[in-house]
Each structure stands twice: as structure tokens, then as C-alpha cells.
Design a protein around this motif. Sequence first.
Motif, PDB file in Angstrom:
ATOM      1  N   GLN A   1     -21.763 -47.351 -71.377  1.00  0.00           N
ATOM      2  CA  GLN A   1     -20.545 -46.568 -71.174  1.00  0.00           C
ATOM      3  C   GLN A   1     -19.559 -47.386 -70.362  1.00  0.00           C
ATOM      4  N   THR A   2     -18.347 -46.872 -70.212  1.00  0.00           N
ATOM      5  CA  THR A   2     -17.346 -47.608 -69.440  1.00  0.00           C
ATOM      6  C   THR A   2     -16.720 -46.714 -68.375  1.00  0.00           C
ATOM      7  N   ILE A   3     -16.266 -47.352 -67.312  1.00  0.00           N
ATOM      8  CA  ILE A   3     -15.432 -46.661 -66.327  1.00  0.00           C
ATOM      9  C   ILE A   3     -14.008 -46.778 -66.889  1.00  0.00           C
ATOM     10  N   SER A   4     -13.289 -45.685 -66.971  1.00  0.00           N
ATOM     11  CA  SER A   4     -11.959 -45.717 -67.601  1.00  0.00           C
ATOM     12  C   SER A   4     -10.992 -46.600 -66.810  1.00  0.00           C
ATOM     13  N   HIS A   5      -9.944 -47.074 -67.508  1.00  0.00           N
ATOM     14  CA  HIS A   5      -8.857 -47.794 -66.829  1.00  0.00           C
ATOM     15  C   HIS A   5      -8.319 -46.935 -65.694  1.00  0.00           C
TER      16      HIS A   5
ATOM     17  N   ILE B   1     -15.692 -33.322 -68.283  1.00  0.00           N
ATOM     18  CA  ILE B   1     -16.703 -33.683 -69.276  1.00  0.00           C
ATOM     19  C   ILE B   1     -16.797 -35.208 -69.318  1.00  0.00           C
ATOM     20  N   GLY B   2     -17.973 -35.749 -68.981  1.00  0.00           N
ATOM     21  CA  GLY B   2     -18.155 -37.209 -68.978  1.00  0.00           C
ATOM     22  C   GLY B   2     -18.039 -37.773 -67.570  1.00  0.00           C
ATOM     23  N   THR B   3     -19.042 -37.479 -66.730  1.00  0.00           N
ATOM     24  CA  THR B   3     -19.020 -37.935 -65.331  1.00  0.00           C
ATOM     25  C   THR B   3     -18.961 -39.455 -65.257  1.00  0.00           C
ATOM     26  N   GLY B   4     -19.748 -40.133 -66.103  1.00  0.00           N
ATOM     27  CA  GLY B   4     -19.780 -41.601 -66.103  1.00  0.00           C
ATOM     28  C   GLY B   4     -20.058 -42.160 -64.729  1.00  0.00           C
ATOM     29  N   SER B   5     -19.202 -43.080 -64.281  1.00  0.00           N
ATOM     30  CA  SER B   5     -19.379 -43.709 -62.962  1.00  0.00           C
ATOM     31  C   SER B   5     -19.051 -42.752 -61.823  1.00  0.00           C
ATOM     32  N   GLY B   6     -18.312 -41.684 -62.118  1.00  0.00           N
ATOM     33  CA  GLY B   6     -17.907 -40.753 -61.069  1.00  0.00           C
ATOM     34  C   GLY B   6     -16.553 -41.071 -60.453  1.00  0.00           C
TER      35      GLY B   6
ATOM     36  N   ILE C   1     -19.988 -32.726 -66.037  1.00  0.00           N
ATOM     37  CA  ILE C   1     -21.097 -32.760 -66.994  1.00  0.00           C
ATOM     38  C   ILE C   1     -21.271 -34.168 -67.578  1.00  0.00           C
ATOM     39  N   GLU C   2     -22.509 -34.638 -67.621  1.00  0.00           N
ATOM     40  CA  GLU C   2     -22.808 -35.939 -68.230  1.00  0.00           C
ATOM     41  C   GLU C   2     -24.017 -35.783 -69.146  1.00  0.00           C
ATOM     42  N   ARG C   3     -23.966 -36.433 -70.314  1.00  0.00           N
ATOM     43  CA  ARG C   3     -25.081 -36.268 -71.248  1.00  0.00           C
ATOM     44  C   ARG C   3     -26.071 -37.433 -71.243  1.00  0.00           C
ATOM     45  N   GLN C   4     -25.717 -38.561 -70.592  1.00  0.00           N
ATOM     46  CA  GLN C   4     -26.663 -39.684 -70.512  1.00  0.00           C
ATOM     47  C   GLN C   4     -27.475 -39.520 -69.236  1.00  0.00           C
ATOM     48  N   ARG C   5     -28.786 -39.392 -69.397  1.00  0.00           N
ATOM     49  CA  ARG C   5     -29.614 -39.100 -68.233  1.00  0.00           C
ATOM     50  C   ARG C   5     -29.527 -40.179 -67.147  1.00  0.00           C
TER      51      ARG C   5
ATOM     52  N   GLY D   1     -25.979 -32.343 -69.257  1.00  0.00           N
ATOM     53  CA  GLY D   1     -25.882 -31.464 -70.416  1.00  0.00           C
ATOM     54  C   GLY D   1     -24.852 -31.934 -71.412  1.00  0.00           C
ATOM     55  N   ASP D   2     -24.483 -31.047 -72.301  1.00  0.00           N
ATOM     56  CA  ASP D   2     -23.607 -31.371 -73.412  1.00  0.00           C
ATOM     57  C   ASP D   2     -22.222 -30.770 -73.212  1.00  0.00           C
ATOM     58  N   GLY D   3     -21.253 -31.656 -73.053  1.00  0.00           N
ATOM     59  CA  GLY D   3     -19.878 -31.226 -72.822  1.00  0.00           C
ATOM     60  C   GLY D   3     -19.271 -30.398 -73.945  1.00  0.00           C
ATOM     61  N   TYR D   4     -19.803 -30.515 -75.163  1.00  0.00           N
ATOM     62  CA  TYR D   4     -19.238 -29.734 -76.274  1.00  0.00           C
ATOM     63  C   TYR D   4     -19.347 -28.229 -76.035  1.00  0.00           C
TER      64      TYR D   4
ATOM     65  N   VAL E   1     -11.437 -33.977 -70.315  1.00  0.00           N
ATOM     66  CA  VAL E   1     -12.464 -34.664 -71.103  1.00  0.00           C
ATOM     67  C   VAL E   1     -12.191 -36.157 -70.994  1.00  0.00           C
ATOM     68  N   THR E   2     -13.224 -36.941 -70.642  1.00  0.00           N
ATOM     69  CA  THR E   2     -13.022 -38.380 -70.435  1.00  0.00           C
ATOM     70  C   THR E   2     -13.784 -39.218 -71.462  1.00  0.00           C
ATOM     71  N   ALA E   3     -14.044 -38.628 -72.635  1.00  0.00           N
ATOM     72  CA  ALA E   3     -14.613 -39.369 -73.760  1.00  0.00           C
ATOM     73  C   ALA E   3     -13.804 -38.945 -74.993  1.00  0.00           C
TER      74      ALA E   3
ATOM     75  N   MET F   1     -17.157 -39.236 -77.506  1.00  0.00           N
ATOM     76  CA  MET F   1     -17.854 -38.056 -77.001  1.00  0.00           C
ATOM     77  C   MET F   1     -18.952 -37.756 -78.025  1.00  0.00           C
ATOM     78  N   LEU F   2     -20.187 -37.890 -77.578  1.00  0.00           N
ATOM     79  CA  LEU F   2     -21.313 -37.832 -78.513  1.00  0.00           C
ATOM     80  C   LEU F   2     -21.853 -36.422 -78.656  1.00  0.00           C
ATOM     81  N   GLN F   3     -22.325 -36.152 -79.872  1.00  0.00           N
ATOM     82  CA  GLN F   3     -22.940 -34.856 -80.155  1.00  0.00           C
ATOM     83  C   GLN F   3     -24.332 -34.859 -79.546  1.00  0.00           C
TER      84      GLN F   3
HETATM   85  N1  SAH Z   1     -14.739 -40.592 -66.118  1.00  0.00           N
HETATM   86  C1  SAH Z   1     -15.681 -41.624 -66.418  1.00  0.00           C
HETATM   87  C2  SAH Z   1     -15.576 -42.018 -67.882  1.00  0.00           C
HETATM   88  C3  SAH Z   1     -16.861 -42.515 -68.409  1.00  0.00           C
HETATM   89  S1  SAH Z   1     -16.867 -42.850 -70.127  1.00  0.00           S
HETATM   90  C4  SAH Z   1     -15.448 -42.854 -65.553  1.00  0.00           C
HETATM   91  O1  SAH Z   1     -14.294 -43.167 -65.261  1.00  0.00           O
HETATM   92  O2  SAH Z   1     -16.424 -43.522 -65.196  1.00  0.00           O
HETATM   93  C5  SAH Z   1     -17.244 -41.284 -70.831  1.00  0.00           C
HETATM   94  C6  SAH Z   1     -18.512 -40.616 -70.383  1.00  0.00           C
HETATM   95  O3  SAH Z   1     -18.689 -39.448 -71.186  1.00  0.00           O
HETATM   96  C7  SAH Z   1     -19.773 -41.444 -70.566  1.00  0.00           C
HETATM   97  O4  SAH Z   1     -20.460 -41.499 -69.340  1.00  0.00           O
HETATM   98  C8  SAH Z   1     -20.565 -40.683 -71.622  1.00  0.00           C
HETATM   99  O5  SAH Z   1     -21.974 -40.774 -71.450  1.00  0.00           O
HETATM  100  C9  SAH Z   1     -20.069 -39.262 -71.420  1.00  0.00           C
HETATM  101  N2  SAH Z   1     -20.234 -38.388 -72.581  1.00  0.00           N
HETATM  102  C10 SAH Z   1     -20.137 -38.713 -73.893  1.00  0.00           C
HETATM  103  N3  SAH Z   1     -20.356 -37.641 -74.675  1.00  0.00           N
HETATM  104  C11 SAH Z   1     -20.604 -36.589 -73.828  1.00  0.00           C
HETATM  105  C12 SAH Z   1     -20.910 -35.202 -74.017  1.00  0.00           C
HETATM  106  N4  SAH Z   1     -21.028 -34.686 -75.235  1.00  0.00           N
HETATM  107  N5  SAH Z   1     -21.103 -34.434 -72.908  1.00  0.00           N
HETATM  108  C13 SAH Z   1     -20.990 -34.952 -71.659  1.00  0.00           C
HETATM  109  N6  SAH Z   1     -20.714 -36.259 -71.420  1.00  0.00           N
HETATM  110  C14 SAH Z   1     -20.522 -37.066 -72.478  1.00  0.00           C
END
Ligand code: SAH
Length: 213
Positions: A61-65, A87-92, A108-112, A135-138, A152-154, A208-210
Motif C-alpha cells: 500500500q502507499t501513504i498518500s501524497h 476508509i483506508g487507515t494505511g499508515s495513519g 477502517i483498514e482491511r489489510q491485517r 474490516g471492510d470499508g464498503y 475514502v482514501t483508496a 479500494m479492494l472488495q
Molecule cells: N490514508 C492512508 C492511505 C493508504 S492507501 C495513508 O495516507 O497512509 C489506502 C488504504 O486503503 C490501504 O491501506 C488499503 O489497504 C486500504 N483499503 C483498501 N481497500 C479497503 C477496504 N475495502 N476497506 C478498508 N480499507 C481498504
Amino acid sequence: MRDTIKHQGLRNQLASILEAKGIDNTSVLNAVKKIPRHLFIDSSFESHAYQDKAFPIAADQTISHPYTVAFQSQVLDIQPDDKVLEIGTGSGYQTAVLLEMKAEVYTIERQRELFKKTSLFLPKIGYKPKRFIFGDGYIGLQEKAPFDKIIVTAGAPYVPNPLLAQLKIGGMLLIPVGEKTQIMTLFYRKSAQEFEKKELGDFKFVPMLQKKN
Ligand code: SAH
């Protein structure tokens, strides 16, 4: 890991770069000046932490710009005590910006792997969301709805209905929509049934993954 005067200087520069790119919300700029972004990324990239760049974090995954984070935070016009779902905690890093802006954050983050890493790391440096959810952001977070703002950050292939449904009247959902590149899309909830939609330009996010079955 340390935070030094040099890092502070680089953060001030980054804030000026963002200002030049059109970020004028003071609480966003103050958050950028304050949050030690170099601690959110792998130390081998540390020298790049305060350039306006996206970087790899764990689990592909990436930390956003920084600009993207600042732009989304500015568009949502985060106010103290706003109840915000991320949705998409990522790096936080985005989570920390929302917390610096005094929001009450559910994330919420879906990657454990990322969920574990970030839910340990953020409180260690003083950032405490109301809840970290694996969990699942969807599907959003029905039990804590409605929210003032949802971010939403994905990159979402489509707009999930539960996220629209979990907005307060007067609330906003900001979501990048599209497959390869995304259009940053803002939904403002005017009433129970009516939403106003605005498109705010092209961005590029990881998908954003299913939910895996
Ligand atoms: N805001 C974060 C962005 C991380 S990238 C940052 O700046 O670091 C997007 C994140 O969304 C990834 O960590 C990815 O695992 C998560 N993601 C993708 N699909 C998701 C879903 N369905 N539910 C929750 N998180 C999801």
C-alpha cells in the motif's frame, strides 16, 4: 526514531509547498507543520518524507501524497468534534491530520498487517482515534452512523451505497471514484433522499479492494 529541528524545518517547507498548490485552510497547514511524517514511512525513505510524494508502506500500500491528504481534509472542512469515518487507515497519516483538526475519528483498514502496525503506532505518538476497525470499508460502520464526514482514501470502482446512507443530513462523503485514475467526488447530503454531487479533479490512489471471501 527521533523528531528534530531539521525535521521541523522541512515540515514548514512542505506546508509552504502545499500553500502554493492552493491549500489555504490554516488548521490543515498547522497539522502538516506538526505531524512527524517521517515516522510514518520506512526509514530508508526518510529523506523524502517532506517532499510532496507518495511512498510504499506495508502490504503493497502507499501513504498518500501530502497534497492529496491536505486537499481531502480541506474539502471536507473538518471542524472540531466532527464525527468522521475514514476508509483506508494505511499508515495513519491522514488519520493524524483529522485528529489534529480535532475530529472524532473512526478508521477502517482491511489489510491485517497494516491494521496491526498502525493501531499500535498511532497511539504511541499521541494520536488516538475513537476506534480502529479491522474490516471492510464498503459496508462502512452502521453501528456508529450517522457521520458528519466520510473520507475514502483508496480508489473506489463505484460509490458504495452504505457510505451515502451513513451520512448525516448536511454531511459530506469525499471519495475518489474510478479504476485506473480516479475523479475526486464529493457528495453533500441535502435531505434523506437528495444528494448533491461535485467532481473535483483527477487523482491516483491504490484500489479500494472488495472483501476476500
Ligand atoms: N490514508 C492512508 C492511505 C493508504 S492507501 C495513508 O495516507 O497512509 C489506502 C488504504 O486503503 C490501504 O491501506 C488499503 O489497504 C486500504 N483499503 C483498501 N481497500 C479497503 C477496504 N475495502 N476497506 C478498508 N480499507 C481498504
